[in-house]
Design an enzyme around this catalytic site. Structure first.
Site, PDB file in Angstrom:
ATOM      1  N   TYR A  50       0.807  -1.249   0.123  1.00 55.48           N
ATOM      2  CA  TYR A  50      -0.030   0.115  -0.521  1.00 55.48           C
ATOM      3  C   TYR A  50       1.102   1.399   0.208  1.00 55.48           C
ATOM      4  O   TYR A  50       0.161   2.360  -0.260  1.00 55.48           O
ATOM      5  CB  TYR A  50      -0.828  -0.105   1.909  1.00 55.48           C
ATOM      6  CG  TYR A  50      -2.160  -0.956   1.107  1.00 55.48           C
ATOM      7  CD1 TYR A  50      -2.448  -1.691   0.123  1.00 55.48           C
ATOM      8  CD2 TYR A  50      -2.354  -1.294   2.532  1.00 55.48           C
ATOM      9  CE1 TYR A  50      -3.061  -2.547   0.705  1.00 55.48           C
ATOM     10  CE2 TYR A  50      -3.492  -2.237   2.856  1.00 55.48           C
ATOM     11  CZ  TYR A  50      -3.877  -2.958   2.149  1.00 55.48           C
ATOM     12  OH  TYR A  50      -4.297  -4.291   1.888  1.00 55.48           O
ATOM     13  N   HIS A 108       0.448 -11.389   2.005  1.00 55.03           N
ATOM     14  CA  HIS A 108      -0.755 -10.756   1.952  1.00 55.03           C
ATOM     15  C   HIS A 108      -1.238 -11.737   0.761  1.00 55.03           C
ATOM     16  O   HIS A 108      -1.865 -11.903   1.111  1.00 55.03           O
ATOM     17  CB  HIS A 108       0.504  -9.819   0.940  1.00 55.03           C
ATOM     18  CG  HIS A 108      -0.751  -8.683   0.670  1.00 55.03           C
ATOM     19  ND1 HIS A 108      -0.431  -6.921   0.496  1.00 55.03           N
ATOM     20  CD2 HIS A 108      -2.378  -8.356   0.218  1.00 55.03           C
ATOM     21  CE1 HIS A 108      -1.540  -6.736   0.408  1.00 55.03           C
ATOM     22  NE2 HIS A 108      -2.044  -7.124   0.154  1.00 55.03           N
TER      23      HIS A 108
HETATM   24  N1  LIG Z   1      -6.046  -8.598   1.868  1.00 56.81           N
HETATM   25  C1  LIG Z   1      -6.155  -8.408   0.756  1.00 56.81           C
HETATM   26  O1  LIG Z   1      -5.950  -9.240  -0.238  1.00 56.81           O
HETATM   27  C2  LIG Z   1      -7.095  -7.247   0.281  1.00 56.81           C
HETATM   28  C3  LIG Z   1      -7.453  -5.916   1.717  1.00 56.81           C
HETATM   29  N2  LIG Z   1      -7.641  -5.050   1.186  1.00 56.81           N
HETATM   30  C4  LIG Z   1      -7.993  -3.669   2.090  1.00 56.81           C
HETATM   31  O2  LIG Z   1      -9.341  -4.206   2.891  1.00 56.81           O
HETATM   32  C5  LIG Z   1      -9.314  -3.131   3.229  1.00 56.81           C
HETATM   33  C6  LIG Z   1     -11.281  -2.099   2.859  1.00 56.81           C
HETATM   34  O3  LIG Z   1     -11.305  -3.109   1.556  1.00 56.81           O
HETATM   35  P1  LIG Z   1     -11.160  -1.505   0.194  1.00 56.81           P
HETATM   36  O4  LIG Z   1     -11.112  -2.743  -1.683  1.00 56.81           O
HETATM   37  O5  LIG Z   1     -10.429  -0.396   0.202  1.00 56.81           O
HETATM   38  O6  LIG Z   1     -13.580  -1.438  -0.139  1.00 56.81           O
HETATM   39  P2  LIG Z   1     -14.305  -1.302   1.229  1.00 56.81           P
HETATM   40  O7  LIG Z   1     -15.003  -2.100   0.253  1.00 56.81           O
HETATM   41  O8  LIG Z   1     -13.528  -1.284   2.498  1.00 56.81           O
HETATM   42  O9  LIG Z   1     -14.544   0.232   0.416  1.00 56.81           O
HETATM   43  C7  LIG Z   1     -13.389   1.793   0.775  1.00 56.81           C
HETATM   44  C8  LIG Z   1     -15.155   2.562  -0.180  1.00 56.81           C
HETATM   45  O10 LIG Z   1     -16.321   2.867  -0.205  1.00 56.81           O
HETATM   46  C9  LIG Z   1     -16.315   4.083   0.209  1.00 56.81           C
HETATM   47  N3  LIG Z   1     -16.327   3.684   1.830  1.00 56.81           N
HETATM   48  C10 LIG Z   1     -16.222   4.018   2.540  1.00 56.81           C
HETATM   49  N4  LIG Z   1     -17.365   4.096   3.685  1.00 56.81           N
HETATM   50  C11 LIG Z   1     -18.454   4.685   3.045  1.00 56.81           C
HETATM   51  C12 LIG Z   1     -20.009   5.445   3.727  1.00 56.81           C
HETATM   52  N5  LIG Z   1     -20.146   5.297   4.915  1.00 56.81           N
HETATM   53  N6  LIG Z   1     -20.674   5.885   3.053  1.00 56.81           N
HETATM   54  C13 LIG Z   1     -19.853   5.924   0.915  1.00 56.81           C
HETATM   55  N7  LIG Z   1     -19.047   5.300   0.228  1.00 56.81           N
HETATM   56  C14 LIG Z   1     -17.758   4.294   1.676  1.00 56.81           C
HETATM   57  C15 LIG Z   1     -14.955   4.897   0.501  1.00 56.81           C
HETATM   58  O11 LIG Z   1     -14.743   5.716  -0.136  1.00 56.81           O
HETATM   59  P3  LIG Z   1     -14.223   7.375   0.790  1.00 56.81           P
HETATM   60  O12 LIG Z   1     -12.441   6.757   1.170  1.00 56.81           O
HETATM   61  O13 LIG Z   1     -14.287   8.271  -0.166  1.00 56.81           O
HETATM   62  O14 LIG Z   1     -15.193   7.282   2.214  1.00 56.81           O
HETATM   63  C16 LIG Z   1     -13.874   3.923  -0.369  1.00 56.81           C
HETATM   64  O15 LIG Z   1     -13.943   4.356  -1.897  1.00 56.81           O
HETATM   65  C17 LIG Z   1      -8.848  -1.534   2.621  1.00 56.81           C
HETATM   66  O16 LIG Z   1      -8.202  -0.810   2.197  1.00 56.81           O
HETATM   67  C18 LIG Z   1      -7.210  -2.624   2.691  1.00 56.81           C
HETATM   68  O17 LIG Z   1      -7.087  -2.047   4.349  1.00 56.81           O
HETATM   69  C19 LIG Z   1      -9.121  -4.516   0.551  1.00 56.81           C
HETATM   70  C20 LIG Z   1      -8.116  -5.721  -0.728  1.00 56.81           C
HETATM   71  C21 LIG Z   1      -7.376  -6.433  -0.824  1.00 56.81           C
HETATM   72  O1  LIG Z   2      -5.840  -3.800  -1.262  1.00 60.45           O
HETATM   73  C1  LIG Z   2      -4.690  -5.243  -1.165  1.00 60.45           C
HETATM   74  O2  LIG Z   2      -4.485  -5.782  -0.009  1.00 60.45           O
HETATM   75  C2  LIG Z   2      -4.569  -6.161  -2.610  1.00 60.45           C
HETATM   76  O3  LIG Z   2      -4.347  -7.154  -3.016  1.00 60.45           O
HETATM   77  C3  LIG Z   2      -4.540  -4.870  -3.802  1.00 60.45           C
HETATM   78  O4  LIG Z   2      -3.420  -5.311  -5.046  1.00 60.45           O
HETATM   79  C4  LIG Z   2      -5.957  -5.799  -4.985  1.00 60.45           C
HETATM   80  O5  LIG Z   2      -5.340  -6.778  -4.631  1.00 60.45           O
HETATM   81  C5  LIG Z   2      -6.288  -5.175  -5.667  1.00 60.45           C
HETATM   82  O6  LIG Z   2      -7.000  -4.053  -5.372  1.00 60.45           O
HETATM   83  C6  LIG Z   2      -5.741  -5.072  -7.106  1.00 60.45           C
HETATM   84  O7  LIG Z   2      -6.357  -4.373  -7.482  1.00 60.45           O
END
Ligand SMILES: NC(=O)C1=CN([C@@H]2O[C@H](COP(=O)(O)OP(=O)(O)OC[C@H]3O[C@@H](n4cnc5c(N)ncnc54)[C@H](OP(=O)(O)O)[C@@H]3O)[C@@H](O)[C@H]2O)C=CC1
Ligand SMILES: O=C(O)C(=O)[C@@H](O)[C@H](O)C(=O)CO
Length: 276
Positions: A50, A108
């Site tokens: 990240y 990860h």
């Molecule tokens: N281990 C892995 O492979 C992965 C881990 N992750 C982790 O999971 C976390 C969460 O997943 P993520 O992919 O970020 O997606 P989320 O499902 O948490 O969605 C985030 C999005 O939703 C919006 N949002 C959040 N709260 C609200 C609300 N109350 N009303 C309207 N919109 C909202 C945010 O916008 P805004 O910021 O503008 O509010 C952002 O665009 C990541 O940040 C990361 O830490 C994610 C993907 C893969």
């Molecule tokens: O957000 C994470 O932890 C991820 O692994 C991201 O890379 C996620 O997989 C992604 O957004 C790929 O486009």
């Protein structure tokens, strides 16, 4: 706001809801994480990939909250898999975070074609023995991969952080986790604000409890026994997302949301998807 906790299989305290930081960068990123801590989030989720470990560490120092109350998660990337590489990767993360301990350290992605997640896991066990890491877990691991880690080392991951939302409920994997005492953590719990939030069943459940669609969805995660880690850059939404502990969905409502099942958001099957 106080977010309730559960106990992990290693005795660690773990919140029922945490904060995602993917795409939070720079001063705005630090401000967003400080605001999340102020709101009451205690579980913060970052990763080497990240490129914001520094921001998360700075936010921890800027917040007035006792370090021991916070659970800082980071993750070893695919390019650092291997025993010695993982030990070095953890030290790099500690340096960038500016902390002397990682509270939850995850692999990860398994990157099965790289074929080194078992050596990586053995290094994580060492890091825990050395006190640099408090809890160890994985992310995006399948039942077969979890079984291999457990059989080969006798150490069960404390957490498996996986894609989980009403479109992809992961019921078989969650049952395996429950049988082995592995805490499920939900990534992209809000489907990155996709069409999920305007599904009729979601808005109906939300209306029945006078809450927002995001609150209804996050409450569904909590009632499944999973810890969602919603990301938001905005203080108001951070508060809204954390405020899911004063109402409860009925079993029928949980089932109705689970009925939205249709599969992953993208082509991120960990048996084939690789991230370095
Ligand atoms: N281990 C892995 O492979 C992965 C881990 N992750 C982790 O999971 C976390 C969460 O997943 P993520 O992919 O970020 O997606 P989320 O499902 O948490 O969605 C985030 C999005 O939703 C919006 N949002 C959040 N709260 C609200 C609300 N109350 N009303 C309207 N919109 C909202 C945010 O916008 P805004 O910021 O503008 O509010 C952002 O665009 C990541 O940040 C990361 O830490 C994610 C993907 C893969
Ligand atoms: O957000 C994470 O932890 C991820 O692994 C991201 O890379 C996620 O997989 C992604 O957004 C790929 O486009």
């Amino acid at each position: 706001m106080t977010i309730p906790t559960v106990t992990l299989n290693d005795g660690g305290v773990f919140p029922e809801l945490g904060f995602g930081t993917y795409k939070l960068h720079g001063k705005e990123g630090v401000d967003a994480v400080v605001s999340a801590i102020d709101t009451g989030y205690r579980l913060l989720d970052t990763a080497v990939n990240y490129e914001n470990e520094q921001e998360v560490g700075e936010a921890v120092r800027r917040s007035g909250v006792d370090r021991d109350e916070l659970i800082i998660t980071t993750k070893v990337p695919g390019r650092d898999h291997g025993f010695d590489e993982t030990l070095a990767s953890a030290r790099g993360s500690l340096d960038r975070l500016g902390l002397d301990r990682i509270d939850l350290y995850l692999i990860h992605w398994p990157n099965p074609r790289v074929g080194r997640y078992l050596d990586t896991w053995k290094a994580m066990i060492r890091l825990r023995e050395d006190g640099l890491v408090r809890s160890i877990g994985v992310s995006n691991f399948t039942e077969e991969m979890l079984t291999e880690l457990i059989d080969e080392t006798g150490v069960t991951p404390a957490v498996n952080q996986v894609e989980l939302h009403p479109y992809f409920g992961q019921s078989a994997l969650r049952a395996f986790h429950a049988a082995h005492g592995i805490r499920t953590e939900s990534w992209s719990p809000l489907t990155r604000r996709g069409e999920l939030l305007s599904e009729q069943v979601v808005t109906d459940v939300a209306a029945a409890h006078a809450v927002s669609p995001t609150q209804a969805v996050l409450r569904w995660h909590v009632q499944l026994g999973a810890t969602p880690i919603p990301k938001s850059a905005h203080a108001g939404r951070q508060r809204e997302n954390a405020d899911v502990f004063s109402f409860a969905l009925t079993d029928d409502e949980v089932a109705a949301l689970s009925g939205l099942e249709r599969g992953r958001l993208g082509d991120m099957d960990p048996r084939t998807h690789e991230e370095m």
